[in-house]
Design an enzyme around this catalytic site. Sequence first.
Site, mmCIF file in Angstrom:
data_model
loop_
_atom_site.group_PDB
_atom_site.id
_atom_site.type_symbol
_atom_site.label_atom_id
_atom_site.label_comp_id
_atom_site.label_asym_id
_atom_site.label_seq_id
_atom_site.Cartn_x
_atom_site.Cartn_y
_atom_site.Cartn_z
ATOM 1 N N MET A 274 0.810 -1.218 0.000
ATOM 2 C CA MET A 274 0.000 0.000 0.000
ATOM 3 C C MET A 274 0.845 1.272 0.000
ATOM 4 O O MET A 274 0.288 2.369 -0.025
ATOM 5 C CB MET A 274 -0.902 0.011 1.243
ATOM 6 C CG MET A 274 -1.950 -1.090 1.272
ATOM 7 S SD MET A 274 -3.125 -0.976 -0.103
ATOM 8 C CE MET A 274 -3.884 0.611 0.234
ATOM 9 N N ARG A 275 2.171 1.136 0.034
ATOM 10 C CA ARG A 275 2.998 2.337 0.079
ATOM 11 C C ARG A 275 2.791 3.197 -1.162
ATOM 12 O O ARG A 275 2.810 4.434 -1.079
ATOM 13 C CB ARG A 275 4.471 1.969 0.236
ATOM 14 C CG ARG A 275 5.374 3.190 0.404
ATOM 15 C CD ARG A 275 6.817 2.814 0.700
ATOM 16 N NE ARG A 275 6.951 2.369 2.070
ATOM 17 C CZ ARG A 275 7.387 1.178 2.410
ATOM 18 N NH1 ARG A 275 7.706 0.307 1.475
ATOM 19 N NH2 ARG A 275 7.500 0.839 3.669
ATOM 20 N N ALA A 276 2.585 2.569 -2.305
ATOM 21 C CA ALA A 276 2.403 3.333 -3.541
ATOM 22 C C ALA A 276 1.161 4.210 -3.458
ATOM 23 O O ALA A 276 1.171 5.371 -3.897
ATOM 24 C CB ALA A 276 2.307 2.386 -4.732
#
Length: 667
Positions: A274-276
């Site tokens: 989910m970092r993107a």
Amino acid sequence: MSNPFPFTAVVGQDDLRLALLLNAVSPAVGGVLVRGEKGTAKSTAVRALSALLPEVDVVPGCRFSCDPAAPDPSCPDGPHEPGPGARRPARMVELPVGASEDRLVGALDIERALAEGVKAFEPGLLADAHRGILYVDEVNLLHDHLVDLLLDAAAMGASYVEREGVSVRHAARFLLVGTMNPEEGELRPQLLDRFGLTVEVAASREPDQRVEVVRRRLAHDDDPAGFAARWAGEEAALRQRIVAARELLPQVRLGDAALRQIAATCAAFEVDGMRADIVMARTATALAAWAGRTDVLAEDVRQAALLALPHRRRRNPFDAPGLDEDKLDRTLEEFSGESPDDDPDPDGPGGPGGGGGQPAPEGGPQGDGGTAAHRQAGAGGEPQASGAREQSAVRAAEPFRAKVLSVPGIGEGAAGRRSRARTEHGRTTGARRPQGALTKLHLAATVQAAAPHQRARGRSGPGLVIRRDDLRQAVREGHESNLVLFVVDASGSMAARQRMSAVKGAVLSLLLDAYQRRDKVGLVTFRGTSAEVALPPTSSVDAAAARLESLPTGGRTPLAAGLLKAHEVLRVERLRDPARRALVVVVTDGRATGGPEPVALAGRAARLLAADGVASVVVDCEAGPVRLGLAGQLAGELGGTAVTLDELRADSLAGLVRDVQGDRRAA
């Protein structure tokens, strides 16, 4: 340099300038990784950015740049009393490639900690960079443990230093910027993901723009102060715009529509985790603030995707970074209900940095990685062997997880993941007197050395009386990286298409393994009447894959020439890097033809390598119902081992049986 090159005077490089400015507006974006060929103003632009950052308020005398309005409660120089602060420019701190761990995170005086119970701490570069910029030039050349410490601090906003139960923590929030030339090796994919944005830079191919670059560079070198004065107005205006965007940032609204576009885009490009999504959201918000708006638009989401996703969608080191912009536009249109701008204004929301996304392929970096490099290598071709009947190059078979090949014994080379070595990190195997500064204390050995002298030293309290001569350095064993030199038979005896495809697939698998173990690689090929160095030793595994992909076959088998060429490459490399041990991987069916007594010559060349103590593995590519066993004989001459293509697989049945039998013999 007292007058650095002005940021606004950098010609072109719109994506690079925009990415840096967005991080100046919102450091939460997570920094920038700048990839590109040498001489493309990467370092110049980064160093120029520090002059644009607003000044910071600090507690007077604090070595850790605490904010007087909210000082760090765990600051080693604290606690800080309320009072007025002092203003100073934001710092840009450079991390040298060869820096030690203590230089990065700081060092504790272990002697004083044991004897006096005092936490005597010398701050490192992370403390210096707090509330400023930490710049890592050639970040891909940093040792793994330094990169891990660096990125952990960037993610947590704090640095921890622990030595044998004594620990110090201090705040370390900084704008992380890394630059790298892909020709010199790649970052691991999991480390790529820790950079918020990435940009690809390349020198312009437009003559007028190149002329302007040279004109400005020469003008700056002739009169740095005068050149800076001519750009002072533009610099001041850009600095004020950064301040205004920072003030506007908390008011920017990220609506549900924009969030759905961000989520849909990340899902469409199959990025991991989910970092993107989070980075895209922060980047789109910063873009809106930079444009002076309080609402995030579809064009902000599009630009954020072009900066935040290309490096996150790579699946292996040979995948070229990039983004399918047509697919991006379709995804944004599908989840917006309206058509996105087909030709966004480059002078719109990007401002001085422009918009744009990735450079066009023909103008992009022409390094040795990815499909572009494959095309380039294919276009260049290989030198033609005299008298060789060349066949066109064939594609490599699907790579597989290769069995671990290692160098026997214990080395002392650069940290890596292949062969056993004495390193600064790993399991403790013993103790010795420190040679120079103490870095890793062996507590038990230190206490044992000091204990017999306590009565003579007049010990009266509960603590030990420790002298410097009592200190013992921990001896640790970990793993090192090696030079893996591939010597590949490209002769006619290897030219059957299915066979050569399998051979290339095997070498590609070993290259992937070398990438994961942080090795240097080189490639020697032999066919016709001679051998050549297709790729000198390099950290760029992509380059080796590109050369392998375009490798043609045909002609006789000058095995001796290939081995002698490998010997010469290793001799030169030992002068450059004497601590790095080599592993020679000879990929051949063992045949030797051409010239007088080719078999005897190959044997003498093999024994020459063996006499130098070079570790070697022969990958036996012989096929068919009748096998001569020549590769095994070659391995014997080299003093190495032979494995078949099937045994090279980590999960092969033959390899498993061999390992089990070896374990039984060892028992």
